[in-house]
Write a protein that holds these residues in place. Structure first.
Motif: not given
Length: 277
Positions: A71-72, A112-113, A118-120, A155-156
């Motif tokens: 996670s960030p 993780y975004s 969110r998680i892709a 993610w961007s």
């Protein structure tokens, strides 16, 4: 596992060895101090960057752990194995969310975004799922019919877009609606994509060629890299400062580039960008 000096290309110290079977996934923590390691026996280990394994091996998966993402905030680690995603507290390893049964055949990739909510996950069944990281519920209807296994998702920086690798295309999606926005066509079958801090998309796969693209204009940057042979390229990664680009070649070699040598104009722009205080 091995640690390498980017400036010299030399091995730093001795290889790091421990039990657990093959290493399938590695992920560096946001603060750059801890490495999560997914092993063939279904365990997740943590190591510091000096090569010391941190006490406490996490179990809970039945198959090899092929994908990991921090996670960030650095407070959680998501792991993917088989159909299952587990989200754990990074400090203790306690499962906080999951098991999430993705029904994707196999979770090949996780991300993780940057927003952390969110998680892709990219699946063997040619789908992408976007999950609420707090509840484990789907946040968007599955993105389907992507041609082949989705082996990479990223993610961007503003969490508004999601990039993926499957078949010969790197695709870009709106992360809220799941709508496809653009396709980058690669030289051959794609395996891995990554975004640099200044929005350069790097794509690698079969055929021994790496290609860089401008993430906004969708234009190619520089010339294709590599020898155009039958080798497989995988595991592409930018350094956190965007100075270096690395990828694995045919499970034997690591190829390292200085971004300034490939796309000097973009590298110069990145080095002169000011971040507001």
């Amino acid at each position: 596992m091995c640690k390498w000096d980017c400036d010299t290309g030399l091995l730093v110290g001795e290889p790091w060895i421990s039990n657990g079977g093959n290493v399938w996934a590695l992920a560096l923590s946001p603060d750059g101090k801890t490495i999560a390691c997914g092993r063939g026996d279904g365990s997740v280990q943590k190591w510091n960057t000096d090569g010391r394994m941190i006490e406490g091996v996490w179990t809970g998966h039945s198959h090899e752990v092929e994908s990991l993402s921090w996670s960030p905030s650095g407070c959680h680690i998501a792991s993917g194995s088989g159909n299952i995603i587990l989200i754990r507290k990074a400090e203790s390893g306690e499962v906080e969310v999951g098991p999430i049964n993705t029904k994707q055949g196999w979770v090949h990739s996780l991300a993780y975004s940057p927003s952390g909510d969110r998680i892709a996950s990219g699946g063997k069944n040619a789908t992408i799922c976007i999950w609420d990281s707090n509840t484990g519920e789907l946040a968007v209807s599955p993105i389907e019919d992507l041609g082949h296994s989705v082996t990479s998702v990223v993610w961007s920086s503003d969490s508004s877009k999601l990039y993926s690798a499957s078949d010969e295309f790197a695709r870009v999606f709106d992360s809220v609606s799941g709508t496809e926005l653009h396709r980058f066509e690669h030289y051959r079958w794609l395996e891995s994509v990554v975004l640099s801090p200044n929005n350069v998309l790097a794509c690698v796969g079969f055929g021994g060629v790496a290609q860089l693209w401008d993430g906004e204009s969708h234009e190619p940057l520089g010339q294709p890299l590599g020898e155009g042979d039958d080798k497989q390229l995988n595991g592409v990664s930018f350094s956190q400062d965007g100075r270096f680009l690395a990828y694995r070649k045919d499970d034997k070699d690591i190829i390292l580039w200085m971004v300034a040598d490939i796309i000097p104009d973009v590298a110069v722009r990145a080095s002169t960008t000011r971040i507001p205080s």
